[in-house]
Enzyme design. Structure first.
Site, PDB file in Angstrom:
ATOM      1  N   ALA A 136       0.765  -1.121  -0.068  1.00 24.75           N
ATOM      2  CA  ALA A 136      -0.205  -0.016  -0.052  1.00 24.75           C
ATOM      3  C   ALA A 136       0.918   1.286  -0.111  1.00 24.75           C
ATOM      4  O   ALA A 136       2.189   1.444   0.660  1.00 24.75           O
ATOM      5  CB  ALA A 136      -0.709  -0.056   1.185  1.00 24.75           C
ATOM      6  N   GLY A 184       0.702  -5.177   0.848  1.00 24.32           N
ATOM      7  CA  GLY A 184      -0.592  -5.112   0.194  1.00 24.32           C
ATOM      8  C   GLY A 184      -0.272  -5.716  -1.267  1.00 24.32           C
ATOM      9  O   GLY A 184      -1.247  -6.115  -1.933  1.00 24.32           O
TER      10      GLY A 184
HETATM   11  N1  CAA Z   1       4.736   3.079  -0.709  1.00 20.74           N
HETATM   12  C1  CAA Z   1       5.053   4.363  -1.281  1.00 20.74           C
HETATM   13  N2  CAA Z   1       6.161   4.361  -1.834  1.00 20.74           N
HETATM   14  C2  CAA Z   1       6.980   3.305  -2.095  1.00 20.74           C
HETATM   15  C3  CAA Z   1       6.699   2.198  -1.703  1.00 20.74           C
HETATM   16  C4  CAA Z   1       5.407   2.013  -0.752  1.00 20.74           C
HETATM   17  N3  CAA Z   1       4.899   0.938  -0.335  1.00 20.74           N
HETATM   18  N4  CAA Z   1       7.502   1.143  -1.651  1.00 20.74           N
HETATM   19  C5  CAA Z   1       8.440   1.861  -2.578  1.00 20.74           C
HETATM   20  N5  CAA Z   1       8.186   3.061  -2.705  1.00 20.74           N
HETATM   21  C6  CAA Z   1       8.847   4.335  -3.309  1.00 20.74           C
HETATM   22  C7  CAA Z   1      10.119   4.679  -2.607  1.00 20.74           C
HETATM   23  O1  CAA Z   1       9.727   5.470  -1.593  1.00 20.74           O
HETATM   24  C8  CAA Z   1      10.639   5.305  -3.755  1.00 20.74           C
HETATM   25  O2  CAA Z   1      10.391   6.467  -3.971  1.00 20.74           O
HETATM   26  P1  CAA Z   1      11.454   7.738  -4.469  1.00 20.74           P
HETATM   27  O3  CAA Z   1      12.283   7.369  -5.406  1.00 20.74           O
HETATM   28  O4  CAA Z   1      10.336   8.857  -4.450  1.00 20.74           O
HETATM   29  O5  CAA Z   1      12.354   7.847  -3.046  1.00 20.74           O
HETATM   30  C9  CAA Z   1      10.732   4.296  -4.798  1.00 20.74           C
HETATM   31  O6  CAA Z   1       9.355   3.690  -4.622  1.00 20.74           O
HETATM   32  C10 CAA Z   1      11.735   3.344  -5.078  1.00 20.74           C
HETATM   33  O7  CAA Z   1      11.639   2.513  -3.751  1.00 20.74           O
HETATM   34  P2  CAA Z   1      13.268   2.432  -3.032  1.00 20.74           P
HETATM   35  O8  CAA Z   1      14.269   3.626  -3.386  1.00 20.74           O
HETATM   36  O9  CAA Z   1      12.890   2.161  -1.670  1.00 20.74           O
HETATM   37  O10 CAA Z   1      13.740   1.127  -3.863  1.00 20.74           O
HETATM   38  P3  CAA Z   1      14.768  -0.085  -3.269  1.00 20.74           P
HETATM   39  O11 CAA Z   1      15.067  -0.985  -4.285  1.00 20.74           O
HETATM   40  O12 CAA Z   1      16.081   0.535  -2.544  1.00 20.74           O
HETATM   41  O13 CAA Z   1      13.764  -0.790  -2.180  1.00 20.74           O
HETATM   42  C11 CAA Z   1      11.891  -1.858  -1.298  1.00 20.74           C
HETATM   43  C12 CAA Z   1      12.650  -1.592  -2.579  1.00 20.74           C
HETATM   44  C13 CAA Z   1      12.672  -2.988  -0.459  1.00 20.74           C
HETATM   45  C14 CAA Z   1      10.558  -2.487  -1.903  1.00 20.74           C
HETATM   46  C15 CAA Z   1      11.604  -0.590  -0.497  1.00 20.74           C
HETATM   47  O14 CAA Z   1      11.007   0.304  -1.415  1.00 20.74           O
HETATM   48  C16 CAA Z   1      10.527  -0.961   0.539  1.00 20.74           C
HETATM   49  O15 CAA Z   1      10.829  -1.449   1.819  1.00 20.74           O
HETATM   50  N6  CAA Z   1       9.252  -0.392   0.238  1.00 20.74           N
HETATM   51  C17 CAA Z   1       8.171  -0.717   1.402  1.00 20.74           C
HETATM   52  C18 CAA Z   1       7.693  -1.932   1.519  1.00 20.74           C
HETATM   53  C19 CAA Z   1       6.593  -2.173   2.481  1.00 20.74           C
HETATM   54  O16 CAA Z   1       6.904  -1.688   3.725  1.00 20.74           O
HETATM   55  N7  CAA Z   1       5.268  -2.455   2.068  1.00 20.74           N
HETATM   56  C20 CAA Z   1       4.233  -2.506   2.917  1.00 20.74           C
HETATM   57  C21 CAA Z   1       3.412  -1.327   2.822  1.00 20.74           C
HETATM   58  S1  CAA Z   1       2.259  -1.241   4.092  1.00 20.74           S
HETATM   59  C22 CAA Z   1       0.904  -2.106   3.408  1.00 20.74           C
HETATM   60  O17 CAA Z   1       0.960  -2.631   2.480  1.00 20.74           O
HETATM   61  C23 CAA Z   1      -0.574  -2.181   4.313  1.00 20.74           C
HETATM   62  C24 CAA Z   1      -1.270  -3.356   4.014  1.00 20.74           C
HETATM   63  O18 CAA Z   1      -1.252  -4.432   4.447  1.00 20.74           O
HETATM   64  C25 CAA Z   1      -2.479  -2.860   2.995  1.00 20.74           C
END
Ligand code: CAA
Length: 262
Positions: A69, A113
């Site tokens: 999400a 998500g």
């Molecule tokens: N929401 C918003 N933006 C996100 C995102 C997310 N879930 N995941 C990645 N992005 C964005 C980053 O902020 C980044 O944006 P910028 O370029 O503007 O900084 C871009 O996507 C690229 O991401 P990274 O630079 O972080 O890429 P990476 O290769 O270094 O890492 C990753 C990849 C490990 C997936 C890392 O992005 C990450 O940990 N993302 C979050 C994962 C997460 O916590 N997901 C759960 C969300 S909560 C949820 O889903 C609730 C539910 O159950 C419904």
């Protein structure tokens, strides 16, 4: 539409084709926001109503199916807002209304998500670079789109606890061994292989495919006795279809069936 949050196309040359839906926020690793989920839900329902479509595939980019999400949107939410908007329930579960098979074609990250969306699909075909996880615990929440329920049913309690309580990711081999993934394919063949599976399904009897899906979901979502009773009723009802007659006649006549979709 260049700013569309999903892109759709159809594939195949049989009587029934495959609808392909691509999640399209590549810069955000397909983080799922409200607008995207609205567009996804509308496309799913339209394809489900379209008699020319036999199977639906949802995919992301080479790098991410969906990284969860949208955290930048959620960061501003408070309790009253998520309660009032019925966050998740309002538009994330439209997928569950779809009666045709939906295949998740997953490359790269399927997290939070994104993993939950893939788990709502019926088959999960994963590229060899796919990684799965429910890392919500690391940002002070828990999985909120069914992850605490579907993950243990898919991979068992022990591994679900490990993933949800630590937030660690698992690679595709671990996910396949645990039962989350239907098939692993080479990353550069993900769409070809998935569309081939979808084409097999499109050529079958749509009514029996939709009812087989409904029965397996009963097994996954409910108790054993209810599921078996439901299966028996559906099994009996299929003897009212022309496709049952055709399928069995064709088998006995050693010829290919010509299903009529009724
Ligand atoms: N929401 C918003 N933006 C996100 C995102 C997310 N879930 N995941 C990645 N992005 C964005 C980053 O902020 C980044 O944006 P910028 O370029 O503007 O900084 C871009 O996507 C690229 O991401 P990274 O630079 O972080 O890429 P990476 O290769 O270094 O890492 C990753 C990849 C490990 C997936 C890392 O992005 C990450 O940990 N993302 C979050 C994962 C997460 O916590 N997901 C759960 C969300 S909560 C949820 O889903 C609730 C539910 O159950 C419904």
């Amino acid at each position: 539409m260049s700013d569309a949050l999903i892109l759709t196309e159809t594939h195949g040359d049989g009587e029934r084709r495959t609808a392909l839906i691509r999640l399209n926020r590549p810069k955000q690793l397909n983080a799922l926001n409200d607008a995207l989920m609205d567009q996804l839900g509308a496309a799913l329902l339209a394809f489900d109503r379209d008699d020319a479509i036999g199977c639906i595939v949802i995919t992301g980019s080479d790098k991410a199916f969906a990284a969860g999400a949208d955290i930048s949107a959620m960061a501003k939410f408070d309790y009253m807002q998520v309660h009032r908007d019925d966050f998740i329930t309002r538009n994330w579960e439209t997928l569950l209304q779809v009666r045709k098979p939906v295949i998740a074609a997953v490359a790269g990250f399927a997290l939070g998500g994104g993993c939950e969306l893939a788990m709502m699909c019926d088959l999960l075909i994963a590229a060899d670079n796919a990684r799965f996880g429910q890392p919500e615990i690391k940002i002070g929440i828990i999985p909120g789109a069914g992850g605490t329920q579907r993950l243990p049913r898919a991979v068992g309690k022990a591994k679900a606890m490990d993933l949800v309580l630590t937030g660690r990711l698992m690679d595709v081999q671990e996910a396949e061994r645990a039962g989350l993934v239907s098939r692993i394919v080479a990353a550069d063949k993900l769409l070809d292989e998935t569309l081939a599976v979808a084409a097999v399904i499109c050529a079958l009897s749509g009514p029996s495919v939709a009812l087989a899906k409904a029965c397996i979901n009963k097994a996954f979502e409910g108790g054993l006795r209810d599921g078996i009773d439901y299966e028996r009723r559906v099994f009996h009802s299929l003897f009212a279809t022309e496709d049952q007659k055709e399928g069995m006649d064709a088998f006995l006549g050693k010829r290919a069936p010509a299903f009529k979709q009724r």
